[in-house]
Design a protein around this motif. Structure first.
Motif, PDB file in Angstrom:
ATOM      1  N   ILE A 293      18.272 -19.781 -37.907  1.00  0.00           N
ATOM      2  CA  ILE A 293      18.604 -18.358 -37.930  1.00  0.00           C
ATOM      3  C   ILE A 293      19.368 -18.050 -39.210  1.00  0.00           C
ATOM      4  O   ILE A 293      20.330 -18.750 -39.546  1.00  0.00           O
ATOM      5  CB  ILE A 293      19.442 -17.973 -36.706  1.00  0.00           C
ATOM      6  CG1 ILE A 293      18.733 -18.416 -35.413  1.00  0.00           C
ATOM      7  CG2 ILE A 293      19.691 -16.478 -36.668  1.00  0.00           C
ATOM      8  CD1 ILE A 293      19.543 -18.155 -34.160  1.00  0.00           C
TER       9      ILE A 293
ATOM     10  N   LEU B 209      20.466 -19.371 -24.661  1.00  0.00           N
ATOM     11  CA  LEU B 209      19.979 -19.611 -26.017  1.00  0.00           C
ATOM     12  C   LEU B 209      19.915 -21.114 -26.254  1.00  0.00           C
ATOM     13  O   LEU B 209      20.941 -21.793 -26.241  1.00  0.00           O
ATOM     14  CB  LEU B 209      20.891 -18.949 -27.047  1.00  0.00           C
ATOM     15  CG  LEU B 209      20.360 -18.889 -28.476  1.00  0.00           C
ATOM     16  CD1 LEU B 209      19.184 -17.928 -28.566  1.00  0.00           C
ATOM     17  CD2 LEU B 209      21.455 -18.467 -29.448  1.00  0.00           C
TER      18      LEU B 209
ATOM     19  N   VAL C 111      14.121 -17.330 -38.708  1.00  0.00           N
ATOM     20  CA  VAL C 111      14.084 -16.027 -38.053  1.00  0.00           C
ATOM     21  C   VAL C 111      15.381 -15.289 -38.360  1.00  0.00           C
ATOM     22  O   VAL C 111      16.450 -15.898 -38.478  1.00  0.00           O
ATOM     23  CB  VAL C 111      13.871 -16.185 -36.532  1.00  0.00           C
ATOM     24  CG1 VAL C 111      15.006 -16.981 -35.904  1.00  0.00           C
ATOM     25  CG2 VAL C 111      13.700 -14.845 -35.847  1.00  0.00           C
TER      26      VAL C 111
ATOM     27  N   PRO D 227      15.316 -20.463 -30.548  1.00  0.00           N
ATOM     28  CA  PRO D 227      15.238 -19.972 -31.928  1.00  0.00           C
ATOM     29  C   PRO D 227      15.039 -21.096 -32.937  1.00  0.00           C
ATOM     30  O   PRO D 227      15.491 -22.232 -32.733  1.00  0.00           O
ATOM     31  CB  PRO D 227      16.598 -19.298 -32.120  1.00  0.00           C
ATOM     32  CG  PRO D 227      17.520 -20.096 -31.262  1.00  0.00           C
ATOM     33  CD  PRO D 227      16.712 -20.559 -30.084  1.00  0.00           C
TER      34      PRO D 227
ATOM     35  N   VAL E 289      16.651 -11.908 -33.285  1.00  0.00           N
ATOM     36  CA  VAL E 289      17.016 -12.720 -32.123  1.00  0.00           C
ATOM     37  C   VAL E 289      17.901 -11.911 -31.177  1.00  0.00           C
ATOM     38  O   VAL E 289      17.717 -11.926 -29.949  1.00  0.00           O
ATOM     39  CB  VAL E 289      17.724 -14.011 -32.566  1.00  0.00           C
ATOM     40  CG1 VAL E 289      18.157 -14.829 -31.361  1.00  0.00           C
ATOM     41  CG2 VAL E 289      16.818 -14.840 -33.455  1.00  0.00           C
TER      42      VAL E 289
ATOM     43  N   THR F 233       6.416 -15.416 -27.855  1.00  0.00           N
ATOM     44  CA  THR F 233       7.356 -15.315 -28.971  1.00  0.00           C
ATOM     45  C   THR F 233       8.130 -13.996 -28.871  1.00  0.00           C
ATOM     46  O   THR F 233       8.007 -13.259 -27.890  1.00  0.00           O
ATOM     47  CB  THR F 233       6.617 -15.400 -30.312  1.00  0.00           C
ATOM     48  OG1 THR F 233       5.683 -14.313 -30.415  1.00  0.00           O
ATOM     49  CG2 THR F 233       5.847 -16.717 -30.424  1.00  0.00           C
ATOM     50  N   LEU F 234       8.909 -13.707 -29.904  1.00  0.00           N
ATOM     51  CA  LEU F 234       9.714 -12.486 -29.890  1.00  0.00           C
ATOM     52  C   LEU F 234       8.851 -11.234 -29.875  1.00  0.00           C
ATOM     53  O   LEU F 234       9.268 -10.190 -29.360  1.00  0.00           O
ATOM     54  CB  LEU F 234      10.639 -12.454 -31.112  1.00  0.00           C
ATOM     55  CG  LEU F 234      11.669 -13.579 -31.232  1.00  0.00           C
ATOM     56  CD1 LEU F 234      12.631 -13.279 -32.369  1.00  0.00           C
ATOM     57  CD2 LEU F 234      12.431 -13.768 -29.936  1.00  0.00           C
TER      58      LEU F 234
ATOM     59  N   GLN G  71       9.840 -18.336 -27.787  1.00  0.00           N
ATOM     60  CA  GLN G  71      10.078 -18.989 -29.060  1.00  0.00           C
ATOM     61  C   GLN G  71      10.488 -17.938 -30.092  1.00  0.00           C
ATOM     62  O   GLN G  71       9.728 -17.010 -30.367  1.00  0.00           O
ATOM     63  CB  GLN G  71       8.832 -19.737 -29.535  1.00  0.00           C
ATOM     64  CG  GLN G  71       8.380 -20.818 -28.576  1.00  0.00           C
ATOM     65  CD  GLN G  71       7.083 -21.465 -29.002  1.00  0.00           C
ATOM     66  OE1 GLN G  71       7.015 -22.649 -29.289  1.00  0.00           O
ATOM     67  NE2 GLN G  71       6.024 -20.693 -29.061  1.00  0.00           N
ATOM     68  N   ALA G  72      11.682 -18.098 -30.637  1.00  0.00           N
ATOM     69  CA  ALA G  72      12.193 -17.146 -31.627  1.00  0.00           C
ATOM     70  C   ALA G  72      11.939 -17.706 -33.017  1.00  0.00           C
ATOM     71  O   ALA G  72      12.725 -18.491 -33.547  1.00  0.00           O
ATOM     72  CB  ALA G  72      13.678 -16.892 -31.409  1.00  0.00           C
TER      73      ALA G  72
ATOM     74  N   SER H 176      17.089 -24.019 -28.423  1.00  0.00           N
ATOM     75  CA  SER H 176      16.664 -24.295 -29.799  1.00  0.00           C
ATOM     76  C   SER H 176      15.191 -24.647 -29.823  1.00  0.00           C
ATOM     77  O   SER H 176      14.636 -25.161 -28.831  1.00  0.00           O
ATOM     78  CB  SER H 176      17.492 -25.437 -30.399  1.00  0.00           C
ATOM     79  OG  SER H 176      16.989 -25.798 -31.674  1.00  0.00           O
TER      80      SER H 176
END
Length: 416
Positions: free
Chosen positions: A223, A177, A259, A220, A264, A362-363, A283-284, A179
């Motif tokens: 968050i 994880l 997000v 992410p 996530v 992306t997600l 990319q979250a 950023s």
């Protein structure tokens, strides 16, 4: 030649009401044919991690043994809950007191959640935590530096050490994880020298990629969720200056795409199960983009119904040196846990606009259905509502209008 197999079923029939005759049902098939479905199957491997048991859910085993570093953190708690829900056996390394991690025991069934004491700077303890796993998830991070752990110690050296040891132990999947907005030399906006946090995250990605080439990296944006450090950061009284909210350029030149934490966590679970995600960057980000000024105004409307009574205004913090002095003093007095999460590194990072790169998945590419802020934020900020002891009647107060999302053409005009 034909093989004769004795089936499991034994049919019993009564003969003339007195005797019992056993009838054996015989079935034959050629030696070249496949064995019956209910017969013993050869094991592909003797590794218990590959042996699925149960029908799914917390009381089953889905074949994944996952070591989750940073399980006691904000994102880690959601990840552990979703892993346990799908029948994953978890090894949760922790440091400090075991009371911080014991509540994660209920995320899985009996014997599915194992704890292991470790130190980020001790390779032997890390090796013991990953040697039985086929998936390793690194969620370790710091929002601010302390006496014992600087950004480079955690985001760079620590991440590289975990990735290297995981590869040496034969771990199949490694998920890291990082950023959004990471870069080698971020532009300084409020704090001289730019964001050291983003620099360390960028260097950490490079080190992880060198140590574990097939690592999956998730970037992410901010968050939000229960016990987060985004909504509650702006809701805290220490973030304000009396009744005013200092923001860089009043928040009108900063665009954010927050997000939801559950999205996530679900992306991490899906990436662990999807072999095609190996070696990719995701990319979250949330489904909508907002000006920071719109978001902060909306947060205030949700928390303070009567603006005439409480008062509220935004101003440009570039012309207020006392606010930066307040953040530095907060970090000096409370180096372990700054009050309200207010410190210079956080102020610099919040002024950075979220940059979503084209061509980077992306997600949604991991099969995640994104949650909008309008669905979740009012519930998250309800405990901060002014005069919470007063039980308002239905329809007594007008529901605050949601923030306006910013379109691409407006964003181009904003930064022109």
């Amino acid at each position: 030649m034909a093989a004769i197999v004795l089936t499991r079923n034994l049919q019993l029939a009564k003969h003339h009401g007195s005797g019992v005759v056993g009838v054996l049902c015989l079935r034959g098939y050629s030696a070249a044919a496949a064995p019956p479905e209910d017969g013993p199957r050869p094991l592909k491997t003797t590794n218990p991690a590959a042996m699925k048991r149960g029908t799914g859910g917390r009381s089953s085993f889905n074949g994944i043994v996952a070591t989750v570093f940073g399980a006691t953190g904000f994102v880690g708690r959601y990840v552990c809950n979703k892993l346990g829900k799908s029948g994953t056996q978890m090894i949760l390394p922790y440091r400090g007191d075991d009371s911080d991690v014991i509540r994660l025991k209920v995320t899985g069934d009996l014997g599915q959640v194992l704890f292991h004491f470790y130190n980020l700077e001790d390779p032997a303890s890390i090796r013991d935590a990953v040697k039985h796993s086929n998936v390793v998830i690194n969620l370790v991070g710091r929002d601010f530096e302390t006496k014992n752990f600087k950004f480079k110690d955690v985001h760079v050296n620590g991440a590289e050490r975990i990735a290297r040891i995981a590869r040496e132990a034969g771990v199949e999947r490694f998920i890291h994880l990082s950023s959004l907005n990471v870069e080698a030399n971020p532009k300084d906006l409020y704090v001289k020298g730019g964001s050291e946090w983003l620099k360390s995250k960028y260097e950490g990605e490079l080190r992880v990629r060198d140590a574990f080439p097939n690592a999956t990296i998730i970037r992410p944006a901010d968050i939000y969720g229960s016990e987060d450090r985004f909504l509650r950061y702006y809701a805290h009284i220490w973030r304000r200056q009396f009744r005013s909210m200092p923001l860089w350029h009043k928040g009108e030149k900063t665009v954010k795409q927050p997000v939801y934490v559950s999205d996530v966590a679900q992306a991490i679970i899906n990436a662990a199960k999807d072999p095609d995600s190996a070696g990719r960057i995701y990319q979250a980000v949330g489904p909508k983009r907002y000006q920071l000024s719109e978001l902060v105004d909306w947060f205030h409307r949700l928390m303070r119904k009567d603006q005439k009574r409480w008062g509220y205004m935004r101003y440009d913090m570039r012309w207020d040196p006392t606010f930066l002095l307040k953040a530095k003093l907060n970090s000096f007095i409370c180096p372990g846990t700054p009050i309200g999460g207010l410190h210079p590194a956080r102020i610099e990072r919040e002024a950075v606009t979220d940059k979503v790169l084209t061509g980077v998945p992306t997600l949604e590419d991991l099969g995640v259905t994104l949650t909008t802020m309008e669905q979740q934020v009012p519930w998250e900020l309800r405990p901060y509502r002014a005069a919470l002891y007063y039980d308002a009647e239905l329809g007594e107060f007008e529901t605050p209008s949601p923030p306006k999302c910013i379109e691409a053409r407006d964003e181009l005009r904003l930064f022109a």
